[in-house]
Write a protein that holds these residues in place. Structure first.
Motif, PDB file in Angstrom:
ATOM      1  N   GLY A 212      15.723   6.679  28.911  1.00 33.93           N
ATOM      2  CA  GLY A 212      16.472   5.972  30.123  1.00 33.93           C
ATOM      3  C   GLY A 212      15.699   6.241  31.293  1.00 33.93           C
ATOM      4  N   VAL A 213      14.437   6.233  31.612  1.00 34.03           N
ATOM      5  CA  VAL A 213      13.739   6.085  32.700  1.00 34.03           C
ATOM      6  C   VAL A 213      13.864   4.976  33.255  1.00 34.03           C
ATOM      7  N   ASP A 214      14.098   5.072  34.855  1.00 36.99           N
ATOM      8  CA  ASP A 214      14.554   4.022  35.555  1.00 36.99           C
ATOM      9  C   ASP A 214      13.332   2.854  35.473  1.00 36.99           C
ATOM     10  N   THR A 215      13.873   1.735  35.871  1.00 40.15           N
ATOM     11  CA  THR A 215      13.191   0.443  35.538  1.00 40.15           C
ATOM     12  C   THR A 215      12.047   0.383  36.597  1.00 40.15           C
ATOM     13  N   SER A 216      11.985   0.991  37.924  1.00 37.56           N
ATOM     14  CA  SER A 216      11.107   0.961  38.978  1.00 37.56           C
ATOM     15  C   SER A 216       9.785   1.582  38.285  1.00 37.56           C
ATOM     16  N   THR A 217      10.130   2.877  37.668  1.00 38.19           N
ATOM     17  CA  THR A 217       8.813   3.616  37.368  1.00 38.19           C
ATOM     18  C   THR A 217       8.232   2.786  36.166  1.00 38.19           C
ATOM     19  N   ILE A 218       9.017   2.212  35.294  1.00 40.23           N
ATOM     20  CA  ILE A 218       8.511   1.563  34.148  1.00 40.23           C
ATOM     21  C   ILE A 218       7.765   0.202  34.532  1.00 40.23           C
ATOM     22  N   VAL A 219       8.127  -0.232  35.881  1.00 46.00           N
ATOM     23  CA  VAL A 219       7.451  -1.659  36.163  1.00 46.00           C
ATOM     24  C   VAL A 219       5.981  -0.967  36.717  1.00 46.00           C
ATOM     25  N   ARG A 220       6.163   0.032  37.270  1.00 50.34           N
ATOM     26  CA  ARG A 220       4.874   0.646  38.010  1.00 50.34           C
ATOM     27  C   ARG A 220       3.871   1.099  36.944  1.00 50.34           C
TER      28      ARG A 220
END
Length: 469
Positions: A212-220
């Motif tokens: 459930g890590v936020d999407t912005s972190t996954i994108v980076r």
């Protein structure tokens, strides 16, 4: 590469020069060169300074080596070998004493710059290994074995690369060959060790999505993963050609180095690999946010527009004020008493009012006032005068929670606030769960922006290398 053609060094000079221009443009667009200052922010500790300056130092050193050798090679030119029937670059043995004496300093600069590159890539390797294997939320990069490996490996790289160049300086060809061999072996090992990271990183991203890590972190992290894939490819293009030249140079039978075609093509490929991989490292270390830059520009334009609009409004208000003063300077005809009042020209309104408040009698929806001390006049109140005092008092809570001020706790500052009663109170445990988002992942993943800009959010987790006061 002292036996290669002048065009080879010219290509290296152009590539590293373009890389330097891109470096300046990128850092200016990133934060107007604030990142290269000694105290560049809240996390500008010794670790970030070492990583920043070691990377920035490697590029001008390699550029100086390429530029110096280009000037020497073009001055010396080529010579013809009638017995062989070919034209080759002039061997260094036929150069002047000044040119021969300049070979070792330039090679030493290249060796030091390469050692800085090894420091940079070793940190990235250790950092990504730590990030992939950091399952505990309390694990700290500065206390991990990966950080200790980086410290030890960096010390070895900074020492052994220049020493190899210094100890083999008696023979310029062997000096160059051993420098290439030592540097390419170290860089190739780091590049090969990067392969497990690239292999396991997609699974690591899938686990973060499941947690459930936020999407912005996954994108980076996804963007950095793709950049690492491209960079590893060009690292191979940088190290393998120089490894071939180095190995062939230290062997008794030199098959590759005797061919001008193969020495030139391998050296040019290595130059492209070095410049492009270093450019990608720059993008990874100092990632730009185009969205943030556009928002900042729009905000600056909006502030400028508001300032210009404020000046226009102030000018219009001044004109209105002047007109109002001009109109007030004329005699005022009191329609109720039939007299002319000229007190505004002679007295201050504070001394004499049109409505004498001492004679005002408010009853119901009407008010009886004395105009200029004359006969009483009935004035009807505006609906906006009517205020329900009880309703207004009801909107204010009878008791408010106590407000805690900011307090200094040793070297830290405890931020105050409002003590909310019941379960809504922000306790230390709730704050920790809020910072972590209730996830069992490393907090550095949540705050991740760059491999050299590390933020934990907890002062106890910071390293002694931050030099905080």
């Amino acid at each position: 590469m002292s036996h290669t053609s002048p065009a080879t060094y010219l290509v290296w000079t152009l590539l590293t020069g373009i890389l330097g221009v891109f470096l300046l443009f990128h850092l200016w667009s990133f934060d107007r060169f604030k990142c290269i200052k000694w105290d560049s922010g809240a996390h500008s500790g010794a670790f970030k300074r070492i990583m920043t300056y070691s990377y920035l130092l490697s590029i001008p050193l390699i550029f100086a080596y390429a530029l110096g050798m280009t000037i020497i090679k073009y001055r010396q030119g080529f010579i013809a070998l009638p017995l062989i029937g070919t034209i080759v670059p002039k061997p260094y043995q036929l150069w002047g004493k000044v040119e021969q004496a300049a070979i070792f300093p330039f090679t030493l600069m290249f060796s030091i710059g390469w050692s800085m590159e090894i420091v940079t890539h070793l940190e990235e390797l250790c950092f990504w290994l730590f990030l992939v294997n950091s399952g505990s939320a309390q694990q700290n990069w500065f206390r991990s074995p990966y950080f200790k490996v980086w410290v030890g490996g960096s010390m070895v790289a900074v020492i052994y690369m220049p020493l190899v160049t210094i100890f083999t300086r008696s023979n310029h060809l062997m000096n160059e060959a051993y420098t290439f061999l030592a540097g390419s072996l170290g860089s190739l090992c780091l590049t090969l060790w990067f392969m497990p990271v690239l292999w396991t990183f997609p699974r690591f991203l899938n686990n973060l999505r499941a947690d459930g890590v936020d999407t912005s972190t996954i994108v980076r992290l996804t963007k950095f993963s793709e950049l690492n894939n491209i960079r590893v490819l060009f690292r191979f293009l940088f190290t393998l050609p120089l490894l071939v030249l180095g190995v062939d140079g230290v062997t008794p039978h030199k098959h590759v180095n005797e061919s001008m075609f193969w020495t030139d093509i391998l050296a040019i490929i290595a130059g492209f690999g070095c410049a492009i991989s270093s450019g990608i490292t720059l993008v990874i270390f100092f990632p730009r946010s185009i969205e943030g830059e556009i928002a900042a520009k729009d905000a600056a334009k909006e502030r400028q527009r508001q300032r210009s609009q404020g000046r226009t409004t102030s000018f219009a208000d001044s004109n209105v004020h002047i007109r109002s003063i001009t109109s007030m300077s004329h005699p005022i005809q009191d329609s109720m008493s039939g007299t002319t009042n000229t007190y505004l020209l002679n007295q201050t309104p504070m001394h004499k009012n049109i409505y004498d408040l001492h004679t005002m009698d408010i009853r119901g929806d009407t008010a009886t006032v004395s105009v200029g001390g004359g006969s009483p006049t009935t004035v009807y109140k505006s609906p906006s005068w009517t205020v329900d005092d009880d309703e207004e008092r009801d909107t204010v809570p009878s008791t408010l929670p106590p407000i805690r001020p900011n307090r200094r706790r040793g070297k830290d500052i405890e931020v105050g606030g409002i003590d909310l009663p019941g379960p809504g109170r922000l306790t230390e445990g709730n704050l920790e769960m809020h910072d972590m988002g209730g996830l069992g992942v490393n907090p550095m993943i949540q705050n991740f922006t760059s491999p050299i800009d590390l933020a934990y959010g907890n002062p106890e987790n910071e390293s002694r290398l931050t030099f905080r006061r």
